[in-house]
Design a protein around this motif. Structure first.
Motif, PDB file in Angstrom:
ATOM      1  N   GLN A 140      -1.320  11.734  -3.187  1.00  0.00           N
ATOM      2  CA  GLN A 140      -2.689  12.011  -2.991  1.00  0.00           C
ATOM      3  C   GLN A 140      -2.872  13.495  -3.821  1.00  0.00           C
ATOM      4  N   ALA A 189      -2.154  -1.779   2.117  1.00  0.00           N
ATOM      5  CA  ALA A 189      -1.571  -2.316   3.544  1.00  0.00           C
ATOM      6  C   ALA A 189      -1.909  -3.874   3.680  1.00  0.00           C
ATOM      7  N   GLN A 195      -8.893   5.661   0.099  1.00  0.00           N
ATOM      8  CA  GLN A 195      -8.861   5.121   1.468  1.00  0.00           C
ATOM      9  C   GLN A 195      -9.219   3.340   1.210  1.00  0.00           C
ATOM     10  N   THR A 217       2.130   5.448  -4.845  1.00  0.00           N
ATOM     11  CA  THR A 217       2.430   5.246  -3.286  1.00  0.00           C
ATOM     12  C   THR A 217       3.650   4.024  -3.184  1.00  0.00           C
ATOM     13  N   THR A 222      -7.193   5.693  -9.197  1.00  0.00           N
ATOM     14  CA  THR A 222      -7.086   4.872  -7.966  1.00  0.00           C
ATOM     15  C   THR A 222      -5.578   4.099  -8.175  1.00  0.00           C
ATOM     16  N   LYS A 275      -5.804   2.464   0.034  1.00  0.00           N
ATOM     17  CA  LYS A 275      -4.716   2.250   1.082  1.00  0.00           C
ATOM     18  C   LYS A 275      -4.987   1.004   1.787  1.00  0.00           C
ATOM     19  N   HIS A 276      -6.074   0.560   2.072  1.00  0.00           N
ATOM     20  CA  HIS A 276      -6.195  -0.570   2.781  1.00  0.00           C
ATOM     21  C   HIS A 276      -5.791  -1.836   2.126  1.00  0.00           C
ATOM     22  N   ALA A 326      -2.042   3.718  -6.306  1.00  0.00           N
ATOM     23  CA  ALA A 326      -1.456   2.607  -5.752  1.00  0.00           C
ATOM     24  C   ALA A 326      -0.031   2.683  -6.448  1.00  0.00           C
TER      25      ALA A 326
END
Length: 294
Positions: free
Chosen positions: A257, A290, A283, A89, A82, A286-287, A86
């Motif tokens: 991913q 954001a 997922q 990304t 994870t 991603k939240h 992060a």
């Protein structure tokens, strides 16, 4: 826990069979303190002479590590995957400007702070930050990155295994040191050759305890612990391969991913999250990303 069970089995079977077959523990108990002092003293002394001070210290920690087992578990590997998602990304969206604050001060990073178990591994964090930082200065040839990371992993692997090799060498030498202790017992017996047969028998039996202890400690204590330490180090080193796979795949132009999925496949089978488990974790990541201010 498992190590303790193993040692109980060893002691129970070895001494239990000795007693059942008619052996007398009195001879062993009487000779044990002196033989242990000679064998452990000589082996520890030889260990100190043949290794540097840092290796001696690492060996002490390594024995504890052999009892604890690998520190990387299911949730830790999931955290690492994870984290890589992060970081990559953030790199993709913000480039060098977006990723550098996290690399310069990982302990203050909003990304790293969400993955405390990974952040606790300072060597891995440094390894990850160094190669992501290299990519911010146009060091983005996937082949060069892969070769450089392989060299770093090999160096780290060799350094990590120093206490393992040192303990294994100690285990290899214990039978011979046991013979040294036994020979001293024989010398002592020969100096009392005028004693009755039963006295000489007890003295010879005590001398042979040295050989027994040397072999027992070698093959049933130190050797297995060295082997367990080597296995533990090997398992805990897999995290570097996971980081390498994700970074090199990203440098090759693979989607973030997909790069993380390729890294997941490098996770040890017993601890690898399933595709669905990783998907759910990503997922959530991603939240969280954001919600981080740009």
């Amino acid at each position: 826990m498992l190590n303790g069970v193993g040692f109980l089995i060893i002691l129970g079977c070895v001494f239990g069979s000795f007693i059942v077959s008619g052996g007398k523990l009195g001879v062993i108990i009487e000779a044990l303190p002196h033989e242990l002092v000679a064998i452990l003293g000589a082996s520890i002394g030889a260990f100190v002479v043949s290794n540097s001070l840092p290796t001696v210290k690492l060996a002490g920690k390594g024995l504890l590590r052999a009892f604890k087992g690998p520190k990387w578990k299911n949730d830790t590997y999931r955290e690492l995957l994870t984290l890589m998602f992060a970081l990559l990304t953030t790199f993709k969206k913000g480039g060098a400007t977006g990723i550098e604050p996290h690399l310069d001060a990982p302990e203050e990073s909003s990304i790293f702070s969400r993955h405390a178990k990974v952040l606790a591994d300072h060597h891995l964090v440094e390894f990850t930050c160094d190669y992501l930082r290299m990519m911010t200065v146009s060091f983005d040839d996937p082949n060069q990155i892969s070769e450089a990371m392989d060299a770093d992993i090999e160096r780290h692997h060799a350094e990590e295994h120093l206490p393992h090799h040192a303990l294994q060498s100690m285990a290899d030498g214990l039978p011979a040191i046991g013979i040294v202790a036994a020979v001293l017992g024989v010398i002592k017996t020969m100096a009392s050759i005028d004693q009755p047969t039963e006295v000489l028998g007890a003295m010879i039996g005590g001398a042979l305890v040295g050989t027994f202890l040397g072999v027992l400690l070698s093959y049933c204590v130190v050797g297995p612990l060295a082997s367990k330490l080597g296995e533990t180090i090997g398992e805990d080193s897999r995290c570097y391969t996971i980081v390498k796979t994700a970074i090199v795949a990203y440098a090759q132009g693979v989607a973030v991913q997909v790069a993380v999925e390729l890294a997941r496949r490098q996770t040890p089978s017993l601890h690898a999250p399933s595709f669905q488990q990783l998907e759910e974790a990503l997922q959530e990541a991603k939240h969280e990303l954001a919600a981080v201010p740009a």
